[in-house]
Design a protein around this motif. Structure first.
Motif, PDB file in Angstrom:
ATOM      1  N   ASP A 113       0.884  -1.169   0.000  1.00 44.85           N
ATOM      2  CA  ASP A 113       0.000   0.000   0.000  1.00 44.85           C
ATOM      3  C   ASP A 113       0.923   1.219   0.000  1.00 44.85           C
ATOM      4  O   ASP A 113       1.650   1.448   0.958  1.00 44.85           O
ATOM      5  N   SER A 116      -0.882   6.499  -2.199  1.00 47.32           N
ATOM      6  CA  SER A 116      -2.108   6.786  -1.452  1.00 47.32           C
ATOM      7  C   SER A 116      -2.343   8.264  -1.135  1.00 47.32           C
ATOM      8  O   SER A 116      -2.516   8.640   0.024  1.00 47.32           O
ATOM      9  N   PRO A 117      -2.349   9.129  -2.161  1.00 49.08           N
ATOM     10  CA  PRO A 117      -2.576  10.555  -1.883  1.00 49.08           C
ATOM     11  C   PRO A 117      -4.046  10.835  -1.596  1.00 49.08           C
ATOM     12  O   PRO A 117      -4.899   9.963  -1.791  1.00 49.08           O
ATOM     13  N   ASN A 118      -4.306  12.033  -1.133  1.00 54.42           N
ATOM     14  CA  ASN A 118      -5.689  12.414  -0.867  1.00 54.42           C
ATOM     15  C   ASN A 118      -6.284  13.048  -2.114  1.00 54.42           C
ATOM     16  O   ASN A 118      -5.624  13.848  -2.790  1.00 54.42           O
ATOM     17  N   HIS A 127       4.642  13.691  -1.286  1.00 48.04           N
ATOM     18  CA  HIS A 127       4.122  12.413  -1.781  1.00 48.04           C
ATOM     19  C   HIS A 127       5.141  11.632  -2.567  1.00 48.04           C
ATOM     20  O   HIS A 127       4.974  10.446  -2.802  1.00 48.04           O
ATOM     21  N   HIS A 153      -4.171   3.278  -1.806  1.00 47.67           N
ATOM     22  CA  HIS A 153      -5.236   3.499  -0.813  1.00 47.67           C
ATOM     23  C   HIS A 153      -5.559   5.000  -0.760  1.00 47.67           C
ATOM     24  O   HIS A 153      -5.176   5.713   0.170  1.00 47.67           O
ATOM     25  N   GLY A 155      -7.033   8.638  -0.343  1.00 49.40           N
ATOM     26  CA  GLY A 155      -7.869   9.321   0.653  1.00 49.40           C
ATOM     27  C   GLY A 155      -9.052   9.902  -0.094  1.00 49.40           C
ATOM     28  O   GLY A 155      -9.012  11.041  -0.546  1.00 49.40           O
ATOM     29  N   GLU A 252     -10.255   4.804   0.582  1.00 49.16           N
ATOM     30  CA  GLU A 252     -10.926   4.604   1.870  1.00 49.16           C
ATOM     31  C   GLU A 252     -12.424   4.335   1.672  1.00 49.16           C
ATOM     32  O   GLU A 252     -13.034   3.582   2.433  1.00 49.16           O
ATOM     33  N   TYR A 302      -9.668   7.167  10.631  1.00 51.14           N
ATOM     34  CA  TYR A 302      -8.560   6.509   9.945  1.00 51.14           C
ATOM     35  C   TYR A 302      -8.297   5.096  10.483  1.00 51.14           C
ATOM     36  O   TYR A 302      -8.114   4.150   9.709  1.00 51.14           O
ATOM     37  N   ASP A 306      -8.601   1.623   8.324  1.00 46.90           N
ATOM     38  CA  ASP A 306      -7.475   0.701   8.123  1.00 46.90           C
ATOM     39  C   ASP A 306      -7.807  -0.704   8.629  1.00 46.90           C
ATOM     40  O   ASP A 306      -7.374  -1.690   8.028  1.00 46.90           O
ATOM     41  N   TYR A 324       3.020  -1.185   4.335  1.00 44.80           N
ATOM     42  CA  TYR A 324       2.462   0.164   4.233  1.00 44.80           C
ATOM     43  C   TYR A 324       3.614   1.157   4.215  1.00 44.80           C
ATOM     44  O   TYR A 324       4.469   1.117   5.091  1.00 44.80           O
ATOM     45  N   THR A 326       4.379   5.004   4.511  1.00 47.28           N
ATOM     46  CA  THR A 326       3.875   6.369   4.767  1.00 47.28           C
ATOM     47  C   THR A 326       4.921   7.159   5.548  1.00 47.28           C
ATOM     48  O   THR A 326       5.895   6.600   6.031  1.00 47.28           O
ATOM     49  N   GLN A 330       3.075   9.055  10.940  1.00 50.88           N
ATOM     50  CA  GLN A 330       1.935   8.139  11.125  1.00 50.88           C
ATOM     51  C   GLN A 330       2.316   6.883  11.921  1.00 50.88           C
ATOM     52  O   GLN A 330       1.533   5.942  12.003  1.00 50.88           O
ATOM     53  N   HIS A 333      -0.162   5.756  14.661  1.00 47.04           N
ATOM     54  CA  HIS A 333      -1.384   5.228  14.046  1.00 47.04           C
ATOM     55  C   HIS A 333      -1.201   3.748  13.667  1.00 47.04           C
ATOM     56  O   HIS A 333      -2.033   2.903  13.977  1.00 47.04           O
ATOM     57  N   PHE A 334      -0.088   3.459  12.970  1.00 51.16           N
ATOM     58  CA  PHE A 334       0.121   2.070  12.535  1.00 51.16           C
ATOM     59  C   PHE A 334       0.376   1.144  13.720  1.00 51.16           C
ATOM     60  O   PHE A 334      -0.149   0.036  13.758  1.00 51.16           O
TER      61      PHE A 334
HETATM   62  N1  ARG Z   1      -3.868   8.968   2.536  1.00 53.11           N
HETATM   63  C1  ARG Z   1      -2.840   8.872   3.531  1.00 53.11           C
HETATM   64  C2  ARG Z   1      -1.953  10.126   3.488  1.00 53.11           C
HETATM   65  O1  ARG Z   1      -1.993  10.883   2.522  1.00 53.11           O
HETATM   66  C3  ARG Z   1      -1.969   7.654   3.403  1.00 53.11           C
HETATM   67  C4  ARG Z   1      -2.664   6.331   3.481  1.00 53.11           C
HETATM   68  C5  ARG Z   1      -1.726   5.199   3.728  1.00 53.11           C
HETATM   69  N2  ARG Z   1      -2.351   3.924   3.731  1.00 53.11           N
HETATM   70  C6  ARG Z   1      -3.093   3.410   4.709  1.00 53.11           C
HETATM   71  N3  ARG Z   1      -3.633   2.227   4.544  1.00 53.11           N
HETATM   72  N4  ARG Z   1      -3.284   4.070   5.829  1.00 53.11           N
HETATM   73  O2  ARG Z   1      -1.192  10.358   4.412  1.00 53.11           O
END
Ligand code: ARG
Length: 564
Positions: A113, A116-118, A127, A153, A155, A252, A302, A306, A324, A326, A330, A333-334
Motif C-alpha cells: 500500500d 495513497s494521496p488524498n 508524496h 489506498h 484518501g 478509503e 482513519y 485501516d 504500508y 507512509t 503516522q 497510528h500504525f
Molecule cells: N492517505 C494517507 C496520506 O496521505 C496515506 C494512506 C496510507 N495507507 C493506509 N492504509 N493508511 O497520508
C-alpha cells in the motif's frame, strides 16, 4: 554449492552435534584478509570449552581444498577463492535470467500500500517519497518472485467532500465547473473551507452535503465520483512520468460499508468501550495511548478504515505480508491499529515502512504550511535542468548557435531528470530526513542517479565498439578485476538484504559501490587494446557489470538509456 553451505558443511563434519544454522560467510572487509570471512567459530568456543582459534583450526581442516583458508585474530576464518571457483560462480549468474536473484517469493503473495494521496489535491513533493520508495519496494519483491498486489489506498472519503461539494456549487464559475481540474478543486476547497471557518451557516451546509453524500444522494454521489475521477487522472499523469503502476485503486471509500461491522466486532470482543460518547480502544497498557474507532458524532476515522481494509485484504488475497509506506508521523497510528488487528486475529504479517521528511534546499516542507512544491513542478524542473546538461554536452556546429533539442534529447532529459529525483530519495535510508539539492541530485560525479546512468551508457558504448563477445571464461587475474568480480557476485545478496530491511537504499549503495569498482577496474585494465583472450575475458566482465547495473537500476525504477 555456495560458500556459506561449504563452510556450514565443514562445521557439520567437525561438530555433528552442534546447531550451526547461524554460520554465515560474508565478504572480507579488506582484501588483505582474503576474499570472504567467517567469524562464527568464536560462537562455538564457549559451548565446547575450547579456545576459538583451536575450533577454527578444526573446522579449517574440514574445508574443501579449493578454498585457501587462514586463521586470523581470535579465530576468524579468512577465505580466498580459487580462480576456477570465481569463474564458475560468474558463469552461473551471467547465464541466469534473474542474474542470480533467488526466486524465494514464488507462490507467495504480498500486498503493498503506497503513494495513497488524498483526492482533490495536487500531489506535492512530500508524496514523492511514498510513491518512489513504495514502488522500489514493490519492484524488489517482484524481482524476488513474489506475487505483489500494489494498492493505492486513496484518501477519497471524509469531511473534505462536504466542503468540496458546497464549494463546487457556490465558489466556482460556470467555466471552472465545465473545465474541472485538480487545481480548480483545490481552489474551491480553500475558498469553501475559509468560508466555513467564519460562517456557521456555511459550515452547517457543508456538513449537510456530507451527510447527503454518505446517505447515497444521487447528485452528491455523482459529484463525488467526478472529483475522484479527475483526481485519479491527474495522479496517473504523475505515475506515468514516474513509471509507477498500481494493480488496484481502492480508496478509503471502498471500506465504507464494512466500518460499522468492525466497531461492532470490537465492542463484542470487549476491545472497544465508550468514552465521552465516542468508542475507543484503550492501549495504555501497551503504551500506545488510546485509539478512537467511532467519533462522538457517529463518524468513523482513519483507524477504523485501516482495520476494515486489512480485514478485506486478508479475506480476499490471503497475503503472507502487507506493507504500508507512509511518512514517519503516522507511526503511532500504525502501531495502534497493528496491535488491534492482532487482537482481532488478523494473522498476516503487517509491516510499516516509515520515511522521514524531505526538505527542499533547506526549507522544510510540511503539509500544514501551504505553498508546497508540487510534484509536477519538481519533475518539470528536473527535466529542464537535465535538458540543459544534455544540450551542453552536444557539440554545436559552427555558428548555428545552440541546437534545438530533438525528441531523443527530450526523452533523455526526462530519464535523467526523473532518475535524479528518484535516486536522491532511494539512496537514503527511508527513515532519514533528506535535504534535496539540485546540484547533488544532478551531479555527474558522486552518488547520483545520472552518475549511474552515465556509467551504464559508457559500458554500453564500449560493448558496441567491441562487437560480439564470444562465449568463454572470465579468467579473472588482476586485483581490480577480482574486486569487481567478487562485488558482482554480491548482487543477489544486495537485493535480498534490501527486501529484508525494506530499504531500497541497500541496493542503491550496492550499485554505487559496484560502479566505483568498475571504474577502477576500467582505469587499471586496458580492454580493447589487450590481446584477444584477455580482451574477451574483460569484455565478459564489462557485460555482466552492465547487466547488473541495468537490472539494479530498473529494480529501483530508474530508466537506463543506452546512449547519452
Ligand atoms: N492517505 C494517507 C496520506 O496521505 C496515506 C494512506 C496510507 N495507507 C493506509 N492504509 N493508511 O497520508
Amino acid at each position: 554449492m555456495n560458500l556459506t553451505d561449504t563452510i556450514k558443511s565443514a562445521f557439520g563434519k567437525t561438530f555433528p552435534e552442534a546447531d550451526f544454522s547461524f554460520v554465515k560467510v560474508v565478504p572480507a572487509t579488506d582484501p588483505k584478509f582474503g576474499d570472504y570471512q567467517c567469524n562464527d567459530a568464536l560462537k562455538l568456543a564457549k559451548r565446547f570449552g575450547k579456545n576459538p582459534r583451536e575450533i577454527a583450526a578444526m573446522v579449517a581442516a574440514n574445508i574443501d581444498s579449493s578454498l585457501k583458508v587462514e586463521i586470523a585474530g581470535p579465530g576468524f576464518l579468512n577465505l580466498t577463492v580459487s580462480p576456477e571457483w570465481l569463474d564458475e560462480e560468474l558463469a552461473k549468474i551471467s547465464s541466469n535470467a534473474a542474474l542470480g536473484i533467488p526466486q524465494s517469493g514464488k507462490g507467495k503473495k504480498i500486498v503493498i500500500d503506497y503513494s495513497s494521496p488524498n483526492a482533490a489535491k495536487q500531489m506535492h513533493i512530500g508524496h514523492i517519497r511514498s510513491t518512489v520508495i513504495g514502488n522500489a519496494i514493490d519492484r524488489i519483491f517482484r524481482a524476488l518472485g513474489y506475487d505483489v498486489i500494489a494498492d493505492n489506498h486513496l484518501g477519497d472519503w471524509g469531511t473534505q467532500f462536504g466542503i468540496l461539494i458546497k464549494g463546487y456549487r457556490e465558489c466556482l464559475s460556470q467555466e471552472e465547473r465545465d473545465n474541472l481540474s485538480v487545481p480548480n478543486l483545490e481552489k474551491c476547497y480553500v475558498l469553501s473551507a475559509a468560508k466555513a471557518k467564519e460562517d456557521e451557516a456555511w459550515k452547517d451546509d457543508c456538513r449537510k452535503e456530507l451527510v447527503k453524500l454518505q446517505q447515497g444522494d444521487e447528485a452528491n454521489l455523482a459529484l463525488w465520483k467526478k472529483f475522484i475521477e479527475i483526481s485519479i487522472n491527474e495522479f496517473n499523469r504523475m505515475y506515468d512520468k514516474l513509471g509507477v503502476k498500481f494493480d488496484t485503486y481502492r480508496g478509503e471509500s471502498y471500506y465504507n460499508d464494512t466500518m460499522p461491522g468492525i466497531v461492532e466486532k470490537l465492542i463484542e470482543m470487549g476491545l472497544a468501550v465508550e468514552s465521552e460518547g465516542a468508542m475507543i480502544v484503550n492501549l495504555e497498557e501497551e503504551k500506545l495511548g488510546v485509539a478512537i474507532v467511532r467519533k462522538s458524532d457517529g463518524g468513523y476515522n482513519y483507524t477504523t478504515s485501516d482495520l476494515a481494509c486489512v480485514k478485506m485484504r486478508v479475506e480476499e488475497y490471503d497475503p503472507e505480508r502487507i506493507i504500508y509506506v507512509t511518512d514517519a508521523r503516522q507511526q503511532l497510528h500504525f502501531k495502534q491499529w497493528f496491535n488491534i488487528a492482532a487482537k482481532m486475529g488478523i494473522n498476516a504479517k503487517l509491516v510499516h515502512v516509515p520515511f522521514g521528511l524531505m526538505s527542499f534546499q533547506g526549507k522544510a516542507i510540511s503539509t500544514r504550511e501551504g505553498n508546497l512544491i508540487k510534484l509536477d513542478e519538481l519533475l518539470s524542473e528536473a527535466q529542464r535542468r537535465s535538458l540543459a546538461i544534455v544540450m551542453s554536452r552536444r557539440t554545436t556546429n559552427g555558428d548555428s548557435g545552440a541546437p534545438e533539442p530533438s525528441p531523443e534529447d527530450l526523452a533523455l532529459s526526462r530519464s535523467l531528470g526523473y532518475g535524479a529525483v528518484k535516486y536522491t530519495d532511494l539512496s537514503h535510508d527511508p527513515i532519514t530526513d533528506i535535504d534535496f539539492s539540485w546540484d547533488k541530485a544532478l551531479a555527474l560525479e558522486g552518488n547520483s542517479g545520472p552518475y549511474l546512468q552515465y556509467a551504464y551508457a559508457r559500458v554500453c558504448s564500449l560493448l558496441e565498439k567491441a562487437g560480439e563477445v564470444p562465449e568463454g571464461d572470465f579468467a579473472v587475474t588482476t586485483p581490480s578485476e577480482k574486486r569487481l568480480a567478487l562485488q558482482l557476485l554480491e548482487f543477489p545478496g544486495a537485493v535480498v538484504r534490501a527486501a529484508e530491511a525494506y530499504k531500497p537504499s541497500v541496493l542503491a549503495d550496492y550499485l554505487f559501490q559496484t560502479a566505483q569498482l568498475y571504474s577502477s577496474f576500467y582505469q587499471n585494465s586496458p580492454i580493447l587494446k589487450s590481446e584477444d583472450d584477455v580482451k574477451n575475458a574483460r569484455l565478459r566482465l564489462c557485460k555482466l557489470f552492465g547487466e547488473i547495473l541495468a537490472k539494479g537500476l530498473n529494480i529501483l525504477g530508474i530508466e537506463t538509456p543506452r546512449h547519452i
